[in-house]
Design a protein around this motif. Sequence first.
Motif, PDB file in Angstrom:
ATOM      1  N   PRO A 159       0.804  -1.233   0.000  1.00 54.13           N
ATOM      2  CA  PRO A 159       0.000   0.000   0.000  1.00 54.13           C
ATOM      3  C   PRO A 159       0.831   1.274   0.000  1.00 54.13           C
ATOM      4  CG  PRO A 159      -0.878  -1.585   1.570  1.00 54.13           C
ATOM      5  CD  PRO A 159       0.422  -2.141   1.082  1.00 54.13           C
ATOM      6  N   THR A 160       1.991   1.242   0.648  1.00 56.19           N
ATOM      7  CA  THR A 160       2.822   2.448   0.726  1.00 56.19           C
ATOM      8  C   THR A 160       3.671   2.664  -0.517  1.00 56.19           C
ATOM      9  OG1 THR A 160       4.513   1.154   1.891  1.00 56.19           O
ATOM     10  CG2 THR A 160       2.936   2.372   3.235  1.00 56.19           C
ATOM     11  N   GLY A 161       3.577   1.736  -1.470  1.00 63.54           N
ATOM     12  CA  GLY A 161       4.336   1.859  -2.700  1.00 63.54           C
ATOM     13  C   GLY A 161       5.320   0.730  -2.883  1.00 63.54           C
ATOM     14  N   GLY A 162       5.481   0.297  -4.114  1.00 60.58           N
ATOM     15  CA  GLY A 162       6.388  -0.796  -4.406  1.00 60.58           C
ATOM     16  C   GLY A 162       5.676  -2.142  -4.348  1.00 60.58           C
ATOM     17  N   SER A 163       6.442  -3.190  -4.549  1.00 62.84           N
ATOM     18  CA  SER A 163       5.871  -4.533  -4.550  1.00 62.84           C
ATOM     19  C   SER A 163       6.964  -5.539  -4.216  1.00 62.84           C
ATOM     20  CB  SER A 163       5.246  -4.854  -5.913  1.00 62.84           C
ATOM     21  OG  SER A 163       6.255  -4.848  -6.927  1.00 62.84           O
ATOM     22  N   LEU A 164       6.515  -6.738  -3.879  1.00 57.57           N
ATOM     23  CA  LEU A 164       7.415  -7.851  -3.604  1.00 57.57           C
ATOM     24  C   LEU A 164       7.156  -8.945  -4.621  1.00 57.57           C
ATOM     25  CD1 LEU A 164       7.073  -8.136   0.308  1.00 57.57           C
ATOM     26  CD2 LEU A 164       8.896  -7.014  -0.990  1.00 57.57           C
ATOM     27  N   GLU A 165       8.214  -9.466  -5.217  1.00 59.76           N
ATOM     28  CA  GLU A 165       8.069 -10.558  -6.170  1.00 59.76           C
ATOM     29  C   GLU A 165       7.417 -11.758  -5.495  1.00 59.76           C
ATOM     30  OE1 GLU A 165       8.570 -10.475  -9.433  1.00 59.76           O
ATOM     31  OE2 GLU A 165       8.922  -8.343  -9.073  1.00 59.76           O
ATOM     32  N   PRO A 166       6.695 -12.594  -6.267  1.00 61.65           N
ATOM     33  CA  PRO A 166       5.951 -13.707  -5.668  1.00 61.65           C
ATOM     34  C   PRO A 166       6.778 -14.582  -4.736  1.00 61.65           C
ATOM     35  CG  PRO A 166       5.355 -13.449  -7.970  1.00 61.65           C
ATOM     36  CD  PRO A 166       6.461 -12.486  -7.718  1.00 61.65           C
ATOM     37  N   GLY A 167       7.995 -14.929  -5.146  1.00 61.14           N
ATOM     38  CA  GLY A 167       8.837 -15.767  -4.292  1.00 61.14           C
ATOM     39  C   GLY A 167       9.175 -15.084  -2.982  1.00 61.14           C
ATOM     40  N   THR A 168       9.552 -13.817  -3.059  1.00 58.30           N
ATOM     41  CA  THR A 168       9.856 -13.054  -1.851  1.00 58.30           C
ATOM     42  C   THR A 168       8.612 -12.873  -0.996  1.00 58.30           C
ATOM     43  OG1 THR A 168      11.582 -11.841  -3.036  1.00 58.30           O
ATOM     44  CG2 THR A 168      10.777 -10.872  -0.977  1.00 58.30           C
ATOM     45  N   ALA A 169       7.485 -12.626  -1.649  1.00 64.14           N
ATOM     46  CA  ALA A 169       6.227 -12.451  -0.915  1.00 64.14           C
ATOM     47  C   ALA A 169       5.867 -13.710  -0.137  1.00 64.14           C
ATOM     48  CB  ALA A 169       5.104 -12.088  -1.887  1.00 64.14           C
ATOM     49  N   ALA A 170       6.061 -14.891  -0.753  1.00 65.61           N
ATOM     50  CA  ALA A 170       5.756 -16.146  -0.072  1.00 65.61           C
ATOM     51  C   ALA A 170       6.635 -16.321   1.171  1.00 65.61           C
ATOM     52  CB  ALA A 170       5.946 -17.321  -1.025  1.00 65.61           C
ATOM     53  N   GLN A 171       7.902 -15.956   1.063  1.00 63.68           N
ATOM     54  CA  GLN A 171       8.809 -16.049   2.208  1.00 63.68           C
ATOM     55  C   GLN A 171       8.381 -15.094   3.323  1.00 63.68           C
ATOM     56  OE1 GLN A 171      12.765 -15.358   0.730  1.00 63.68           O
ATOM     57  NE2 GLN A 171      12.718 -17.104  -0.670  1.00 63.68           N
ATOM     58  N   ARG A 172       7.986 -13.876   2.938  1.00 60.30           N
ATOM     59  CA  ARG A 172       7.566 -12.906   3.943  1.00 60.30           C
ATOM     60  C   ARG A 172       6.267 -13.349   4.629  1.00 60.30           C
ATOM     61  NH1 ARG A 172       9.837  -7.835   2.763  1.00 60.30           N
ATOM     62  NH2 ARG A 172      11.958  -8.220   1.988  1.00 60.30           N
TER      63      ARG A 172
END
Length: 284
Positions: A162-175
């Motif tokens: 929401p604050t801007g930017g994005s996380l790639e799917p692989g990184t998002a899954a880890q987070r």
Amino acid sequence: MSTLTEVASGYQAGRTLPLRVELVRQLKRRRTLVMGAILAALPFVLLIAFAIGGEPDGGGDRITLMDTATASGANFAAVNLFVSAGFLLVIPVALFCGDTVAAEAGWSSLRYLLAAPVPRARLLWSKLVVGLGLSLAAMILLPVVALAVGTAAYGWGPLEIPTGGSLEPGTAAQRLLVVVAYIFVSQLVTAGLAFWLSTKTDAPLGAVGGAVGLTIVGNVLDAVTALGDWRHFLPAHWQFAWADAVQPTPEWSGMIQGVAVSVTYAVVLFALAFRGFARKDVVS
């Protein structure tokens, strides 16, 4: 007399009430199946709500995580955790950890387990490990189902922040794994409350309801800004610190403080449960 000696010499406390036996017993209980069904159904309920009401809209200038729910499967999973972490995920923890010992007492089977003989510490340890294991499974079930449902509905893509930017799917899954782990640790206080109360009462509803009620009281106290820095000692104050993990550059300080507070309370409560139960006169 020789028979009694043979039995005593072959007796091993560590083999009484194996974890697999206790796990199978708890998995077969109706409340376990019902709780699992409710958690698995939540993503579908939100999916239907978005389908009927349209895409979420904050209605203001500030964009929140809820506003990005339909951006991708990862966003949908994160929103499911966001809406359930404050209360819904408290219930399975209180249920699995608070119902376990009190239910045995309510069924009048607790004294027979101890007469087996199962050492009291062994009995509590088996029930606590299984209760925490089922609680963790519940917290994993929700985002896994939400990720599958969200990916099918909105596609597999990056997690939009929401604050801007994005996380790639692989990184998002880890987070998201980090988020689940943090939520589980933050709920150890509820688990400790429920487990301690379960050793004090023969009424499962009293243990479960008491733990949920005290957790709600903690949330209410955290909302009282007049308490100032005293709120930092409340586990509820750090329950959403996991949001710092889903940023382009994660911030860990809040989560570290939250873990420290939760683990401290939980250790004290678990110790009280073991100490009190060791001295308790079990008659049911």
